[in-house]
Design an enzyme around this catalytic site. Structure first.
Site, PDB file in Angstrom:
ATOM      1  N   HIS A 127     101.723   1.355-125.547  1.00  0.00           N
ATOM      2  CA  HIS A 127     102.909   2.090-125.098  1.00  0.00           C
ATOM      3  C   HIS A 127     103.698   2.485-126.343  1.00  0.00           C
ATOM      4  O   HIS A 127     103.670   1.776-127.355  1.00  0.00           O
ATOM      5  CB  HIS A 127     103.725   1.128-124.228  1.00  0.00           C
ATOM      6  N   ASP A 204     102.692  -7.380-126.496  1.00  0.00           N
ATOM      7  CA  ASP A 204     103.547  -6.721-125.513  1.00  0.00           C
ATOM      8  C   ASP A 204     103.025  -7.125-124.132  1.00  0.00           C
ATOM      9  O   ASP A 204     101.951  -6.707-123.712  1.00  0.00           O
ATOM     10  CB  ASP A 204     103.438  -5.203-125.736  1.00  0.00           C
ATOM     11  N   GLN A 207     103.215  -5.436-119.006  1.00  0.00           N
ATOM     12  CA  GLN A 207     102.407  -5.163-117.810  1.00  0.00           C
ATOM     13  C   GLN A 207     101.553  -6.350-117.399  1.00  0.00           C
ATOM     14  O   GLN A 207     100.784  -6.253-116.447  1.00  0.00           O
ATOM     15  CB  GLN A 207     101.493  -3.949-118.065  1.00  0.00           C
ATOM     16  N   LYS A 230     110.110  -5.115-114.637  1.00  0.00           N
ATOM     17  CA  LYS A 230     108.703  -4.969-114.200  1.00  0.00           C
ATOM     18  C   LYS A 230     108.226  -6.242-113.515  1.00  0.00           C
ATOM     19  O   LYS A 230     107.099  -6.336-113.059  1.00  0.00           O
ATOM     20  CB  LYS A 230     107.805  -4.682-115.399  1.00  0.00           C
ATOM     21  N   CYS A 368     103.969   7.351-121.501  1.00  0.00           N
ATOM     22  CA  CYS A 368     104.432   6.846-122.807  1.00  0.00           C
ATOM     23  C   CYS A 368     103.267   6.282-123.607  1.00  0.00           C
ATOM     24  O   CYS A 368     103.413   5.254-124.293  1.00  0.00           O
ATOM     25  CB  CYS A 368     105.531   5.791-122.658  1.00  0.00           C
TER      26      CYS A 368
END
Ligand code: PMP
Length: 555
Positions: A127, A204, A207, A230, A368
């Site tokens: 991302h 990261d 997700q 999220k 993104c």
């Protein structure tokens, strides 16, 4: 711990008030969970309860309410730490979300530790939040960036990674799960290899955590970043976990209240972890709301949730793979419940708009992840992302609605072909339609029948920026000094709007155009209400460009 009955999305759904909404008169089918998730009632209530009973500033108060707010705020940190397997909650720093967490590491650790020519490894599918902060850092300190590629099947190229490790990178920024493809990468292994090669690793997790639990003590990374929104929690809150020995070496990156031990004009000393990284009044209700979301998840059977999500994904794939022109993007050998696809012959924005009209929310675009899309040779994709509260019939409705679109275009090709010569009739149909559905159909016919710009004119100098799709405007005057513009776009709905605008402006003198309110043309058709704000901005950019040309046609 109370477990809900396994595979019971109906019961889970009841905990999420927004899911019973209607959109455009249809029951909402929310398949944009990778963008943000819906919130369970307990989260909404926790935030509301905080404001009704405990609202005060934290840490520096000298009254009971402040002590109550501080306890709740710090308890939230402990709840998250326990959930992530962290035994030292002081190493969990509140941020606005993943983006801010990564920027914190780049600005604080990176500026302090990286030197000219040091190597940073990024991932092809990351991302922008895990690319741009590193580029900004690299520019400041003169570091270099190299990219870990993907294999054609979507898995990370492990061999290439190992070769890159031989170059002794200082920092490796990884994605746990790709937000554009859904692929779950073997980050534990990647971090181990990276650390063995002497690098600091950041993951990261934006997700990942919405789909499965992790244990950070055994994970092997140095930093882990994620976002509350999220994760069924509120927006504007997220966190960074870091290893104590690294965090302790890092200087604060923002100055202000809360983060100091002592301030005088001759100098300032900083507070201990985690406060030295939390300048200013924090998002107190956000932290409390996020903790409520985590407690909600802890009360469910997450394995059953994950199983249900995988069933949803498989069902959606089974239904959609029957569709003409349906093609999935490469997704690797392991992925979460996210379906990234194209529909041949259709621009993604048109498909998303069509689905939206039927109450189905999905995401279209580059997600993104522009470098990834560029490497795949695509402008973007359609992304249906499922959460545990989605139902199998919602996956079926997605497929059936896509099928209707495909069928409607097959029949409308003939109509458009017949009417091509009489496009004025189509334009009349747009203006005379009494409801949005009829108007939309007419717009789509126009979008399909507008003659395209020759490729020679699809040049950068004619590209308009500020639109989600690619749009070209070739402004021109004819021999009599009247406007004779041409335009094109790759999304049908935009082509139609361009056709309407060209129909209105071509033949006018520049002065006449400047006294025409082009925005009113769209308002008359109630178009703006049905466009997404970003699409609306795109239309505004087109109008501005036309007006700028009319003001200075020879410029
Ligand atoms: N990383 C990934 C993988 C994401 O999906 C997102 C959100 N789309 C982000 C980072 C940025 O998260 P936020 O906007 O919450 O900071």
């Amino acid at each position: 711990m109370t477990h809900s009955r396994p595979s019971d999305p109906v019961r889970w759904r009841r905990d999420f008030p927004l899911l019973s909404q209607r959109v455009h008169g249809q029951p909402l089918i929310y398949l944009d969970n990778a963008a943000t998730t819906q919130k369970p009632r307990v989260v909404v209530e926790a935030i509301s309860r905080f404001y009704k009973t405990s609202n005060a500033n934290v840490h520096r108060g000298s009254h009971a309410l402040s002590a109550q707010a501080t306890t709740a705020f710090e308890q939230a940190r402990t709840t998250l730490a326990n959930w992530l397997g962290i035994d030292d909650p002081a190493c969990l720093i509140w941020t606005r979300g993943t983006t801010e967490a990564i920027n914190l590491v780049a600005q604080s650790w990176g500026r302090n530790q990286l030197r000219a020519d040091d190597l940073i490894l990024l991932q092809q599918s990351s991302h922008h939040a895990n690319i741009v902060p590193w580029q900004m850092l690299a520019e400041t300190v003169g570091a270099r960036i190299e990219v870990i590629p993907l294999q054609p099947d979507g898995d990370l190229d492990l061999e290439a990674y190992q070769l890159l490790l031989q170059k002794r990178p200082k920092l490796i920024a990884l994605s746990h799960v790709s937000n554009a493809l859904g692929t779950r990468y073997p980050v534990e292994q990647l971090c181990r290899l990276g650390r063995d090669a002497g690098a600091v690793t950041l993951v990261d997790g934006a997700q990942a955590l919405p789909h499965f639990d992790i244990d950070l003590t055994r994970f092997g990374c140095d930093f882990y970043a994620f976002s509350g929104h999220k994760l069924f929690g509120p927006s504007g809150i997220g966190a960074l976990w870091g290893r104590r020995e690294l965090l302790e070496q890092m200087p604060p990156w923002q100055g202000g209240g809360e983060m100091i031990r002592d301030v005088s004009f001759s100098g300032t000393t900083y507070a201990d972890l985690p406060f030295r990284f939390e300048a200013g009044t924090p998002n107190i209700e956000g932290a409390i709301g996020l903790a409520a979301a985590i407690e909600y998840l802890q009360q469910q059977d997450r394995t059953a949730m994950e199983r249900h999500e995988q069933t949803l994904l498989q069902h959606a794939r089974d239904c959609c793979s029957q569709l003409k022109g349906f093609r999935e993007l490469p997704f690797g050998s392991d992925r979460v419940s996210l379906l990234s696809f194209e529909l041949e012959g259709f621009h993604q924005q048109d498909v998303a708009h069509w689905l939206d009209r039927h109450g189905i929310a999905i995401r279209a675009g580059h997600h993104c992840a522009m470098p990834l899309m560029r490497s795949l040779g695509l402008p973007g994709s359609l992304r249906a992302s499922f959460a545990f509260y989605n139902r199998l019939d919602e996956a079926e409705q997605l497929a059936s609605c896509l099928d209707q679109l495909i069928q409607s275009q097959t029949t409308s090709t003939t109509v458009a072909f017949i009417e091509q010569k009489t496009s004025q009739n189509l334009i009349k149909r747009v203006y005379s339609a009494t409801d949005w559905n009829a108007r939309y159909q007419a717009l789509m016919h126009i979008g399909q029948s507008l003659p395209g710009l020759p490729d020679a004119l699809k040049q950068d100098c004619y590209r308009l920026h500020g639109c989600e799709s690619r749009v070209w405007l070739v402004p021109a005057l004819d021999d009599t000094g009247r406007l004779a513009c041409q335009a094109d776009a790759d999304a049908r709905i935009l082509r139609a709007l361009l056709a309407l605008l060209l129909d209105r402006i071509n033949g006018l003198t520049p002065a006449e155009l400047l006294s025409t309110d082009l925005g009113a043309v769209l308002d008359q058709l109630d178009i703006r209400r049905h466009l997404s704000p970003s699409r609306g901005n795109g239309v505004a950019a087109i109008i501005q460009a036309i007006e700028a040309f009319a003001r200075d046609p020879r410029g």
